[in-house]
Design a protein around this motif. Structure first.
Motif, PDB file in Angstrom:
ATOM      1  N   CYS A 173       0.836  -1.196   0.000  1.00  0.00           N
ATOM      2  CA  CYS A 173       0.000   0.000   0.000  1.00  0.00           C
ATOM      3  C   CYS A 173       0.876   1.252   0.000  1.00  0.00           C
ATOM      4  O   CYS A 173       0.572   2.245  -0.655  1.00  0.00           O
ATOM      5  N   PHE A 174       1.976   1.160   0.724  1.00  0.00           N
ATOM      6  CA  PHE A 174       2.908   2.284   0.824  1.00  0.00           C
ATOM      7  C   PHE A 174       3.417   2.668  -0.563  1.00  0.00           C
ATOM      8  O   PHE A 174       3.503   3.840  -0.923  1.00  0.00           O
ATOM      9  N   LYS A 175       3.744   1.625  -1.369  1.00  0.00           N
ATOM     10  CA  LYS A 175       4.239   1.891  -2.708  1.00  0.00           C
ATOM     11  C   LYS A 175       3.122   2.348  -3.622  1.00  0.00           C
ATOM     12  O   LYS A 175       3.323   3.131  -4.546  1.00  0.00           O
ATOM     13  N   GLU A 176       1.918   1.865  -3.373  1.00  0.00           N
ATOM     14  CA  GLU A 176       0.803   2.139  -4.275  1.00  0.00           C
ATOM     15  C   GLU A 176       0.258   3.559  -4.099  1.00  0.00           C
ATOM     16  O   GLU A 176      -0.194   4.170  -5.056  1.00  0.00           O
ATOM     17  N   CYS A 177       0.302   4.084  -2.905  1.00  0.00           N
ATOM     18  CA  CYS A 177      -0.396   5.335  -2.603  1.00  0.00           C
ATOM     19  C   CYS A 177       0.161   6.502  -3.418  1.00  0.00           C
ATOM     20  O   CYS A 177       1.346   6.825  -3.321  1.00  0.00           O
ATOM     21  N   PRO A 178      -0.690   7.154  -4.226  1.00  0.00           N
ATOM     22  CA  PRO A 178      -0.212   8.264  -5.040  1.00  0.00           C
ATOM     23  C   PRO A 178      -0.083   9.569  -4.242  1.00  0.00           C
ATOM     24  O   PRO A 178       0.420  10.549  -4.778  1.00  0.00           O
TER      25      PRO A 178
ATOM     26  N   ALA B 152       0.252   9.300   1.554  1.00  0.00           N
ATOM     27  CA  ALA B 152      -0.515   9.340   2.798  1.00  0.00           C
ATOM     28  C   ALA B 152      -0.157   8.184   3.714  1.00  0.00           C
ATOM     29  O   ALA B 152      -0.545   8.170   4.883  1.00  0.00           O
ATOM     30  N   ILE B 153       0.566   7.201   3.168  1.00  0.00           N
ATOM     31  CA  ILE B 153       0.826   5.995   3.957  1.00  0.00           C
ATOM     32  C   ILE B 153       2.268   5.977   4.456  1.00  0.00           C
ATOM     33  O   ILE B 153       3.192   6.271   3.703  1.00  0.00           O
ATOM     34  N   THR B 154       2.424   5.657   5.716  1.00  0.00           N
ATOM     35  CA  THR B 154       3.770   5.510   6.275  1.00  0.00           C
ATOM     36  C   THR B 154       3.896   4.098   6.840  1.00  0.00           C
ATOM     37  O   THR B 154       2.908   3.495   7.255  1.00  0.00           O
ATOM     38  N   MET B 155       5.132   3.594   6.837  1.00  0.00           N
ATOM     39  CA  MET B 155       5.375   2.259   7.387  1.00  0.00           C
ATOM     40  C   MET B 155       6.264   2.411   8.619  1.00  0.00           C
ATOM     41  O   MET B 155       7.276   3.090   8.584  1.00  0.00           O
ATOM     42  N   GLU B 156       5.849   1.761   9.710  1.00  0.00           N
ATOM     43  CA  GLU B 156       6.684   1.774  10.907  1.00  0.00           C
ATOM     44  C   GLU B 156       6.425   0.492  11.681  1.00  0.00           C
ATOM     45  O   GLU B 156       5.261   0.078  11.832  1.00  0.00           O
TER      46      GLU B 156
ATOM     47  N   ASN C 100       6.695  -2.707  11.033  1.00  0.00           N
ATOM     48  CA  ASN C 100       5.904  -3.707  10.302  1.00  0.00           C
ATOM     49  C   ASN C 100       4.429  -3.338  10.212  1.00  0.00           C
ATOM     50  O   ASN C 100       3.569  -4.206  10.188  1.00  0.00           O
ATOM     51  N   LEU C 101       4.149  -2.066  10.217  1.00  0.00           N
ATOM     52  CA  LEU C 101       2.750  -1.665  10.258  1.00  0.00           C
ATOM     53  C   LEU C 101       2.536  -0.437   9.370  1.00  0.00           C
ATOM     54  O   LEU C 101       3.316   0.512   9.414  1.00  0.00           O
ATOM     55  N   ALA C 102       1.464  -0.497   8.557  1.00  0.00           N
ATOM     56  CA  ALA C 102       1.135   0.646   7.712  1.00  0.00           C
ATOM     57  C   ALA C 102       0.193   1.577   8.450  1.00  0.00           C
ATOM     58  O   ALA C 102      -0.605   1.139   9.277  1.00  0.00           O
ATOM     59  N   PHE C 103       0.294   2.864   8.147  1.00  0.00           N
ATOM     60  CA  PHE C 103      -0.612   3.833   8.746  1.00  0.00           C
ATOM     61  C   PHE C 103      -1.016   4.842   7.673  1.00  0.00           C
ATOM     62  O   PHE C 103      -0.173   5.343   6.937  1.00  0.00           O
ATOM     63  N   ILE C 104      -2.320   5.112   7.580  1.00  0.00           N
ATOM     64  CA  ILE C 104      -2.797   6.070   6.594  1.00  0.00           C
ATOM     65  C   ILE C 104      -3.128   7.375   7.299  1.00  0.00           C
ATOM     66  O   ILE C 104      -3.960   7.412   8.209  1.00  0.00           O
ATOM     67  N   ASP C 105      -2.482   8.445   6.862  1.00  0.00           N
ATOM     68  CA  ASP C 105      -2.726   9.759   7.444  1.00  0.00           C
ATOM     69  C   ASP C 105      -4.034  10.303   6.883  1.00  0.00           C
ATOM     70  O   ASP C 105      -4.166  10.522   5.674  1.00  0.00           O
ATOM     71  N   SER C 106      -5.012  10.534   7.763  1.00  0.00           N
ATOM     72  CA  SER C 106      -6.327  10.935   7.254  1.00  0.00           C
ATOM     73  C   SER C 106      -6.302  12.343   6.678  1.00  0.00           C
ATOM     74  O   SER C 106      -7.198  12.734   5.927  1.00  0.00           O
ATOM     75  N   ASP C 107      -5.292  13.145   7.002  1.00  0.00           N
ATOM     76  CA  ASP C 107      -5.211  14.488   6.410  1.00  0.00           C
ATOM     77  C   ASP C 107      -4.763  14.437   4.961  1.00  0.00           C
ATOM     78  O   ASP C 107      -5.058  15.331   4.178  1.00  0.00           O
ATOM     79  N   LYS C 108      -4.004  13.396   4.626  1.00  0.00           N
ATOM     80  CA  LYS C 108      -3.477  13.327   3.263  1.00  0.00           C
ATOM     81  C   LYS C 108      -4.290  12.419   2.365  1.00  0.00           C
ATOM     82  O   LYS C 108      -4.234  12.526   1.140  1.00  0.00           O
ATOM     83  N   CYS C 109      -5.012  11.507   2.965  1.00  0.00           N
ATOM     84  CA  CYS C 109      -5.732  10.494   2.180  1.00  0.00           C
ATOM     85  C   CYS C 109      -6.821  11.141   1.327  1.00  0.00           C
ATOM     86  O   CYS C 109      -7.556  12.015   1.791  1.00  0.00           O
ATOM     87  N   LYS C 110      -6.874  10.727   0.066  1.00  0.00           N
ATOM     88  CA  LYS C 110      -7.879  11.296  -0.845  1.00  0.00           C
ATOM     89  C   LYS C 110      -8.950  10.272  -1.191  1.00  0.00           C
ATOM     90  O   LYS C 110      -9.683  10.428  -2.159  1.00  0.00           O
ATOM     91  N   LEU C 111      -8.972   9.180  -0.436  1.00  0.00           N
ATOM     92  CA  LEU C 111     -10.008   8.165  -0.600  1.00  0.00           C
ATOM     93  C   LEU C 111     -10.017   7.514  -1.988  1.00  0.00           C
ATOM     94  O   LEU C 111     -11.064   7.211  -2.531  1.00  0.00           O
ATOM     95  N   CYS C 112      -8.826   7.312  -2.559  1.00  0.00           N
ATOM     96  CA  CYS C 112      -8.798   6.732  -3.904  1.00  0.00           C
ATOM     97  C   CYS C 112      -8.994   5.218  -3.881  1.00  0.00           C
ATOM     98  O   CYS C 112      -9.284   4.611  -4.893  1.00  0.00           O
ATOM     99  N   ARG C 113      -8.791   4.614  -2.742  1.00  0.00           N
ATOM    100  CA  ARG C 113      -9.041   3.183  -2.543  1.00  0.00           C
ATOM    101  C   ARG C 113      -8.034   2.273  -3.239  1.00  0.00           C
ATOM    102  O   ARG C 113      -8.259   1.085  -3.342  1.00  0.00           O
ATOM    103  N   LYS C 114      -6.930   2.843  -3.700  1.00  0.00           N
ATOM    104  CA  LYS C 114      -5.966   1.963  -4.369  1.00  0.00           C
ATOM    105  C   LYS C 114      -5.316   1.021  -3.362  1.00  0.00           C
ATOM    106  O   LYS C 114      -5.055  -0.141  -3.650  1.00  0.00           O
TER     107      LYS C 114
END
Lengths: 295, 445, 326
Positions: free
Chosen positions: A228-233, A236-240, A242-256
């Motif tokens: 997901c980290f690689k996919e996100c245009p 918005a996604i960070t990895m820490e 072994n866990l992904a996190f989506i920043d809701s301020d940056k997410c544009k709801l593209c669902r990729k």
């Protein structure tokens, strides 16, 4: 007889008058001058006394507003922008607009997804259980399901779903006061920006174990594969850990990210069903039109 | 004359099923997983890597602070991996997993049974050996022994208490050790006395072990400085503060360490380990573990290498009974229930107790009838019913005012409650939270 | 092995005490007194007791099921204890509807209105009894003559006779001639409430409860000791005006109150020291009411008054803490 009556009336009246004089004197002598704006602000607040603002109650928050005389660090999550505008009007200040938020549970370890490895038989409290051990399943990060969050919610916005064993947030009622965030010993709640139509995309997992261990413990665990980290245009996604996190301020709801996640640990909520891809429609399946097997 | 502590206490059924069984050596396991945090304090730092060859007694993790200690390999073989494994703490912890090959010991370790009585080492050297051997309190608290043997400046020890109370039901490992290794324990006691610079030691033993009392009395007959004190059977007499009160009559002040009243308490198992470390150069790589339970075929006392999976122990005791509902590492009053039989034996594992289904589940919780039994059995003079309510209502400050931090978590309150209320569960929660609040306050100032 | 292991915090063993054991132990301890009441009052006492038990259990069940909407817990035996205690505290000739009303007040007002078992600040049976005594004084003081009393003592209780006699200006020696002997008092050969008459049977029950560790000695000894000492002082000061202390120990509800009602776990203090204070308070109030009050007997009031002080005693009388720093 009449004498007794008169005596009674006279004595009682005298006591009343004396008491009144004392009260008047005391109220004058010891009057505390208080900014009338505190009362006005308190009136404007939702008076839920939930503590979501970080103060002991609405009164304390109102006092803080008057004392600070600027609102950049003060916000009532329950009343929201509307309420803060009113407060700003009373004080003659500029209100800071904040995006409304809503609490989400970052765990999808339902009874089906996350097999039990033992049974807990102690006090039915998440904090008590988590101080004892990692929990009834092999996942040390997931929801324990004893409902500490439900107990602290003042707004009736959290309810336990007996089928999944997980609490569910009622978006309508949730005021983002943050009580559940503090109550959860596994830190599973996050206050996320409210999106249009209450849409949400988030990683419903907090498991920091390595992929294999996480997957073994729970079918829908984030295994930290970084797809997901690689996919996100939108970065918005960070990895820490072994866990992904989506920043809701940056997410544009593209669902990729939802599409690429191999374990379905990224959840989409309130989206219309996806359009079925043409080639899938072309292949009629024996299971009938209902089986829209998407990845 | 029997002594005991005055306040509170309960009498759980003793169930010492394995008291008559001599200590047997458990065959070597195929692999061991040795956690690096087996003691109170900082976890040790791993100094081996995957593929390394180790022998019995090789240091695999080094002490990483004052309150910390060394961890040794308990087998010879190859380090398979370093990974997180579930241990009896209920959480995954870092551990060194070693595949066993043969049984080769590090040089200089005396594995014979010869009793060595004399040493030329002075106090400092003995304590250094204790640290090097990774010895911790073997009664279950696993506090690093070398720390206990170094009283803080300004405080001096006056008396050494050797804890042979074993007040936990079911457990018999200390009992057997006293019967079979009494002479070694006495030498260990003398070493501890030398390190502490005290000339008085008392071995406290509960009256339900008359054979151990006579045996230890025989050994101490020619030792004017060491005496044996028989004690009335009462739980939790094995608690440090209770034992000190019972033997010396002194009360350790609230919040202070036993050294405040000039006492240092060590378990008989620790005294034995100190003997082995100093006289035989043998680090703490094995310990006595009682494997017991009402349905267990062969309740036994086993000499087990640290890191052995609990399954092996259960197999040696005749296998896991069908009706096992709960497995406890330690005794029934203070031990920890484990989630799986794969957990390794650690330095603090005094017993493995298999509880039957009918006793595994707690009884239904009923309303508090304010009988006051919890108040009367609390050995610390607290009010468990009140502390539980305060924890439920999250009144942490009030619970601190009511001295929740004094609780020794002995479980007498939960044990005695006629309404089966989970008193200790909530008190422990309160203790944890208040402890955090206190630390936060300290770091602020 | 597919069975999941159970995990719980320590301790992993529990003592064999339970609410049921305690409650049924109390019931057992009340049997001797009940037997004595049957002996002295006949089968009517069986009737009164059974009605009181049935009504208490019924009201508890109905209130829990239909008003509080919780799982009824009548099988824990606490309603049975309340019923028996209520029956023990009323005259044997009390009309049935009054017994039922008393049970309703005891269970409904005295216990359930506070939230049920463990929550009631006052002893429920005494709430029921005092309600009846104040609302229906005539019926509650209509004593049926004792069957065994041969020499034709009137139906009045010894304490009632004492009060009446003093009111009429008689001196103690004059009154004593109308009273049963101390031996009769001790044995229970007198008029009074159903269960309170036989000191020996009540003491037997008390010893049983002490042996079973259902009660501790502190409360009963404090109550009876205070009554004995206080009455003794009064008696020594003026034997023409006050009865001797033994008389006061064996009459009225002193034994029943001290052994069975003041020791009620829910409404008495937690610590032993607290229980001593509680018991002394009951003793003093009882003696004051008996000798200087309007009612001939006061232990019910005394216990209820001290029940009200229990939270205060609990708040101030703390157990001695281990290693407390002065």
């Amino acid at each position: 007889m009449s004498i007794t009556l008169i005596y009674t009336v006279v004595v009682l009246s005298a006591i009343g008058i004396i008491a009144a004089i004392i009260l008047y004197y005391v109220s004058q002598k010891f009057m505390v001058h208080e900014d009338p704006r505190i009362d006005q602000i308190e009136e404007a607040l939702p008076s839920a006394n939930c503590g979501g603002c970080g103060y002991a109650g609405c009164r304390a928050f109102a006092e803080a507003c008057v004392e600070e005389n600027e609102l950049s660090s003060l916000f009532c999550p329950v009343g929201g922008n509307e309420c803060m505008n009113e407060v700003a009007n009373i004080l003659g200040l500029e209100a800071v607009q904040k995006a409304p938020k809503v609490a989400v549970l970052r765990c999808n370890g339902t009874c089906d997804h996350r097999p039990k490895t033992n049974q807990f038989d102690g006090a039915k409290s998440c904090s008590a259980a988590s101080s004892l051990y990692s929990g009834e399943t092999a996942c040390a990060f997931g929801c324990l399901g004893y409902g500490d969050c439900v107990d602290v919610c003042d707004f009736d916005a959290l309810h336990m779903n007996p089928e999944t064993g997980l609490p569910e947030v009622d978006d309508e009622k949730c005021t983002a006061c943050g009580a559940c965030v503090d109550a959860c010993p596994k830190d599973l709640f996050e206050l996320r920006k409210k999106m249009p139509k209450d849409r949400k995309i988030y990683v419903a997992c907090r498991n920091e174990d390595k992929g294999a261990a996480a997957k073994k413990a729970c079918d829908v665990a984030c295994i930290g594969c970084s797809k997901c980290f690689k996919e996100c245009p939108f970065d918005a996604i960070t990895m820490e850990n072994n866990l992904a996190f989506i920043d809701s301020d940056k997410c544009k709801l593209c669902r990729k990210c939802v599409t690429v996640c191999p374990t379905n640990s990224i959840i989409e909520v309130n989206f219309p069903p996806r359009k079925i891809k043409p080639e899938q429609v072309a292949e009629p399946t024996s299971a009938g039109p209902d089986s829209t097997d998407k990845a | 004359m029997l002594k005991t502590f005055k306040m509170g206490g309960v009498h759980p059924a003793e169930n010492k099923l394995s008291a008559g069984k001599a200590i047997e050596k458990l065959p070597l396991p195929k692999t061991v997983s040795i956690p690096v945090a087996q003691h109170i304090g900082a976890p040790a730092t791993v100094v081996v890597k995957r593929g390394d060859e180790v022998k019995v007694g090789t240091v695999i993790a080094q002490s990483s602070g004052f309150v910390s200690t060394n961890i040794h390999s308990s087998v010879s073989g190859k380090v398979k991996k370093i990974d997180d494994v579930m241990d009896s703490s209920g959480y995954k912890k870092k551990a060194v997993i070693i595949e066993v090959e043969g049984d080769e010991w590090e040089q200089g370790i005396d594995t014979s049974d010869n009793l060595i009585k004399e040493t030329h080492l002075d106090a400092k050297e003995i304590n250094a050996k204790v640290l090097a051997a990774g010895i911790v309190g073997l009664g279950g608290a696993t506090f690093p022994t070398h720390v206990k043997l170094s009283p803080p400046p300004g405080m001096t020890a006056e008396v050494l208490l050797i804890n042979g109370v074993e007040c936990e039901p079911y457990l018999t490992s200390d009992h057997r050790l006293m019967l079979e290794k009494g002479a070694e324990i006495i030498v260990g006691t003398k070493l501890l006395m030398k390190t502490l610079g005290v000339n008085k030691a008392v071995i406290g033993i509960e009256n339900n072990k008359p054979d151990a009392i006579t045996r230890m009395q025989e050994f101490t007959a020619n030792e004017p400085e060491i005496s044996v004190q028989p004690l009335k059977v009462k739980y939790p007499q094995g608690g440090e503060k209770q034992l000190i009160k019972a033997v010396t009559g002194k009360e350790v002040p609230s919040g202070a360490l036993p050294i405040a009243v000039g006492a240092v308490v060590n378990n008989v198992g620790t005294a034995f380990a100190v003997y082995e470390a100093v006289m035989k150069n043998k680090p703490l790589v094995e310990r006595v573990v009682t494997v017991t339970g009402k349905s267990v075929k062969e309740p036994s006392n086993l000499m087990v290498r640290i890191g052995t999976p609990v399954t092996d122990l259960v197999e040696a005791a005749g296998g896991m009974p069908e009706d096992t509902g709960k497995v406890i590492s330690g005794g029934p009053m203070m031990g920890r229930a484990v989630t799986t039989l794969e957990v390794p034996v650690t330095k603090g594992t005094s017993g493995i107790l298999l509880i039957r289904d009918d006793e595994a589940k707690r009884n239904e919780v009923e309303p508090c009838i304010r009988c006051g039994k919890c108040v009367n059995v609390c050995p610390m003079g607290l009010e468990p019913y009140l502390l539980m309510t305060m924890s439920e209502k999250k009144l942490w400050e009030r619970s601190e005012d009511r001295h929740v931090m004094d609780c020794i978590e002995c479980g007498s309150c939960s044990f005695t409650c006629p309404s089966n209320r989970p008193l200790l569960d909530y008190i422990r929660l309160g203790k944890g939270t208040v402890g955090k609040l206190i630390r936060a306050r300290k770091s602020q100032n | 092995m597919n069975k999941l292991l159970t995990v719980s915090p320590s301790p992993h063993v529990q003592g064999d005490e339970s609410i049921r054991k305690i409650m049924y132990g109390v019931v057992l301890a009340m049997l001797p007194a009940f037997a004595m009441s049957v002996m002295f009052f006949g089968w009517n006492s069986v009737k009164v007791t059974l009605i009181a038990i049935a009504a208490s259990v019924f009201f508890e069940y109905v209130i829990q099921k239909y008003i509080m909407k919780v799982k009824p817990t009548v099988d824990d035996g606490s309603a049975i204890v309340t019923g028996i205690l209520l029956a023990f505290n009323v005259p044997v000739g009390l009309p049935v509807w009054l017994i039922v009303l008393g049970a309703l007040v005891a269970i409904g007002v005295g216990k359930m209105s506070f939230g049920g078992l463990g929550q009631n600040p006052f002893n429920p049976a005494l709430v029921g009894r005092v309600f009846l005594l104040i609302s229906f004084p005539v019926q509650m003081t209509t004593w049926t003559a004792n069957k065994v009393v041969a020499d034709g003592f009137s139906g009045a209780t010894p304490l009632g006779l004492l009060k009446e006699g003093l009111k009429n200006g008689e001196t103690i020696p004059q009154i004593t001639s109308q009273l049963p002997s101390h031996f009769d008092l001790f044995w229970g050969n007198m008029s009074g409430s159903l269960g309170e008459i036989s000191a020996v049977a009540l003491l037997l029950g008390g010893v049983y409860m002490l042996w079973k560790k259902i009660i501790s000695w502190h409360t009963p000894v404090a109550v009876l000791g205070t009554i004995f000492i206080f009455e003794g002082i009064l008696w020594l000061a003026n034997p023409d005006r006050f009865m001797d202390p033994m008389f006061h120990l064996f009459t009225g509800g002193a034994m029943l109150g001290a052994i069975f009602m003041a020791t009620d776990m829910v409404s008495s203090p937690m610590t032993h020291v607290g229980q001593l204070i509680f018991g002394v308070g009951i003793g003093i109030i009882t003696v004051l009411i008996r000798n200087f009050g309007a009612y001939p007997e006061g232990i019910s009031f005394a216990i209820l008054i001290m029940n009200a002080f229990t939270p205060l005693i609990n708040a101030y009388v703390k157990p001695t803490r281990f290693g407390r720093v002065a």
